[in-house]
Enzyme design. Structure first.
Site, PDB file in Angstrom:
ATOM      1  N   ARG A  15      -5.120   1.259   5.816  1.00  0.00           N
ATOM      2  CA  ARG A  15      -5.072   2.063   4.962  1.00  0.00           C
ATOM      3  C   ARG A  15      -5.213   1.569   3.425  1.00  0.00           C
ATOM      4  O   ARG A  15      -4.969   0.463   3.229  1.00  0.00           O
ATOM      5  CB  ARG A  15      -3.720   2.851   4.914  1.00  0.00           C
ATOM      6  N   GLY A  75       0.938 -10.042  11.955  1.00  0.00           N
ATOM      7  CA  GLY A  75       0.918 -11.421  11.837  1.00  0.00           C
ATOM      8  C   GLY A  75       0.037 -12.067  12.898  1.00  0.00           C
ATOM      9  O   GLY A  75      -0.938 -11.488  13.591  1.00  0.00           O
ATOM     10  N   ASP A 234       3.165  -7.785   7.047  1.00  0.00           N
ATOM     11  CA  ASP A 234       3.436  -6.423   6.754  1.00  0.00           C
ATOM     12  C   ASP A 234       4.829  -6.072   7.378  1.00  0.00           C
ATOM     13  O   ASP A 234       5.724  -5.125   6.586  1.00  0.00           O
ATOM     14  CB  ASP A 234       2.601  -5.309   7.775  1.00  0.00           C
ATOM     15  N   ASN A 294      10.379  -9.220  18.436  1.00  0.00           N
ATOM     16  CA  ASN A 294       9.237  -8.449  18.585  1.00  0.00           C
ATOM     17  C   ASN A 294       9.158  -7.551  19.929  1.00  0.00           C
ATOM     18  O   ASN A 294       9.269  -8.405  21.016  1.00  0.00           O
ATOM     19  CB  ASN A 294       8.068  -9.363  18.592  1.00  0.00           C
TER      20      ASN A 294
END
Length: 485
Positions: A15, A75, A234, A294
């Site tokens: 984006r 990442g 991010d 994660n």
């Protein structure tokens, strides 16, 4: 007025979002959204790199009155440059299956707990270290040609400015970074007989990288922009605009393709307990340590939706899928998602295989199939939070959900019930907002991150969910807890 452009790159879409402050409020405007795919070529999985770079160039060229631009990405992935500063190969995706061989090779040479103590990262075969080893194993000619390795956002910054740096939040995802001393683990690379002199200098987030007047991209015509490093991972960018950054009783949950759930600590947690619980440490904005896990996230729900479209000959809309999920019988099945590499397997087949293996009842409806994925995610969150609270000795009171999943009210209520904690949902574009905030802070728009957070908090809509049926979730958790190991 400072107007900045955030290039916010996710694993399925990127984006372009403009940001500026007007009358004390942070205003954002989406000016680009591009879906991208992984391309298979010669048995490797590559990003659509040229497509992404061309779109970034076009987006920058179309803007006027910009002050600066910055990039954040997922990442672990990186690009390799030769001595002429040119890409040796298209950047490979972390979803490439050959990385497992790199993981197995490293595992033969170093104890995994020792590796955890050196780097603080959750041991995952997708991590940059294992990708690097796999590259040496499977393409020695390209490996020998490497002069510089740059993580994905650093590579884009290099193309924009001609300058090579490694921003610390993205470097901290690599399993090659010293979290305490904030430098590359040369000792580790030397021990593994990997080139250790190919990494760019580490810089902090918020530093000036260079100007687009020195760009290496010939089609970039907007050539008078400052480029900042920001928190270029991010997750770090997103967490910087959550309450968790200031409130020690608040967890964060970045809910998107991946789920990243955890909290902030003063120092990396490198204990054997943390290692055994598959918890990771990564550097956050302004050097804060993020202690989290994660977990495969909404990617799994979308992959299941794709498979159902093939099976049924019709693709459900999100509204239809959500409606089926809400109406479905609760707790029809549980699946330990961590046991499967569902990127390379059928989700439906894997669910049915797991259910048969664990003597559960097969789901009877499409809604039950879908709902079971959400519930399985929440049970994974419950275990992770229990692990974090046990290891840290601290019980959290709330969790802030950011990313695309923050818009799914039904899932957010499940999370509030499962964790028995208040849930604050939003903002959904947290990574891009964190990127914008990082640039505006560097440009002097606010005096502190606290001032920036207050501006964000009053500029975007948040929803609050309180626990409604926590006992039902705890009862079900007790039944399936043994399957969560």
């Amino acid at each position: 007025m400072n107007k900045v452009l955030a290039i916010d790159m996710g694993a399925t879409s990127i984006r372009g979002i403009l940001g500026y402050v007007e009358n004390g409020d942070l205003k954002i405007e989406e000016v680009m959204r591009l879906s991208h795919e992984i391309i298979e070529k010669d048995d490797r999985r590559y990003w659509q790199w040229d497509k992404m770079i061309d779109t970034i160039v076009d987006t920058i060229n179309q803007q006027t009155d910009l002050t600066s631009v910055a990039c954040d990405t997922w990442g672990v992935d990186f690009g390799i440059l030769n001595s002429d500063g040119e890409l040796i190969d298209t950047p490979v995706s972390y979803r490439d299956s050959l990385h497992t061989s790199g993981f197995n090779k490293v595992k033969e040479q170093i104890d995994l707990f020792e590796l955890y103590q050196l780097t603080g990262n959750q041991i995952m075969s997708i991590n940059s270290l294992f990708q690097y080893m796999a590259l040496k194993m499977h393409d020695i000619e390209k490996y020998e040609e490497i002069d510089t390795i740059l993580m994905t956002p650093d590579l884009i910054n290099y193309l924009l400015t001609g300058n090579k740096y490694s921003e610390m939040t993205i470097a901290s995802t690599s399993q090659m970074f010293d979290l305490k001393n904030r430098c590359w683990r040369i000792d580790l690379l030397d021990k593994l007989n990997l080139k250790s002199d190919v990494f760019a200098p580490i810089i902090n987030n918020g530093e000036y990288v260079g100007s687009t007047k020195d760009t290496l991209l010939p089609n970039l015509t907007n050539k008078d922009l400052k480029v900042y490093s920001i928190a270029s991972h991010d997750t770090a960018s997103a967490v910087s605009v959550t309450r968790a950054f200031f409130d020690p009783d608040c967890l964060f949950l970045s809910s998107g393709t991946w789920s990243l759930i955890g909290g902030l600590t003063d120092e990396p947690v490198l204990s054997e307990e943390a290692f055994a619980s598959d918890l990771t440490n990564e550097t956050g904005f302004q050097g804060q340590n993020m202690f989290f896990k994660n977990i495969t996230g909404l990617y799994l729900f979308e992959k299941l939706r794709d498979e159902l479209a093939v099976r049924d000959g019709k693709r459900m809309t999100h509204k239809e899928a959500d409606g089926m999920t809400v109406e479905a019988k609760p707790f029809s099945y549980f699946m330990n998602i961590a046991e499967y590499d569902l990127d390379n397997l059928s989700v439906i087949d894997s669910i049915r295989e797991y259910i048969a293996k664990t003597n559960q009842t097969q789901p009877q409806t499409t809604g039950e199939l879908l709902r079971g994925i959400y519930e399985s995610l929440v049970f994974g969150y419950m275990k992770t939070v229990k692990d974090i609270e046990r290891i840290s000795g601290h019980n959290f009171k709330r969790v802030q959900i950011i990313g695309g999943g923050s818009k799914i009210g039904f899932l957010n209520q499940m999370i509030a019930d499962g964790l028995n904690k208040e849930v604050v949902a939003g903002p959904d574009e947290a990574s891009a907002i964190g990127n914008i905030v990082g640039q505006l802070l560097a440009l002097g728009e606010w005096d502190s991150i606290e001032d920036a957070y207050n501006a964000v908090a009053k500029s975007f809509e948040y929803r609050t969910f309180t626990p409604q049926n926590p006992d039902l979730w705890q009862e079900r958790y007790a039944v399936i807890e043994s399957l969560l190991t």
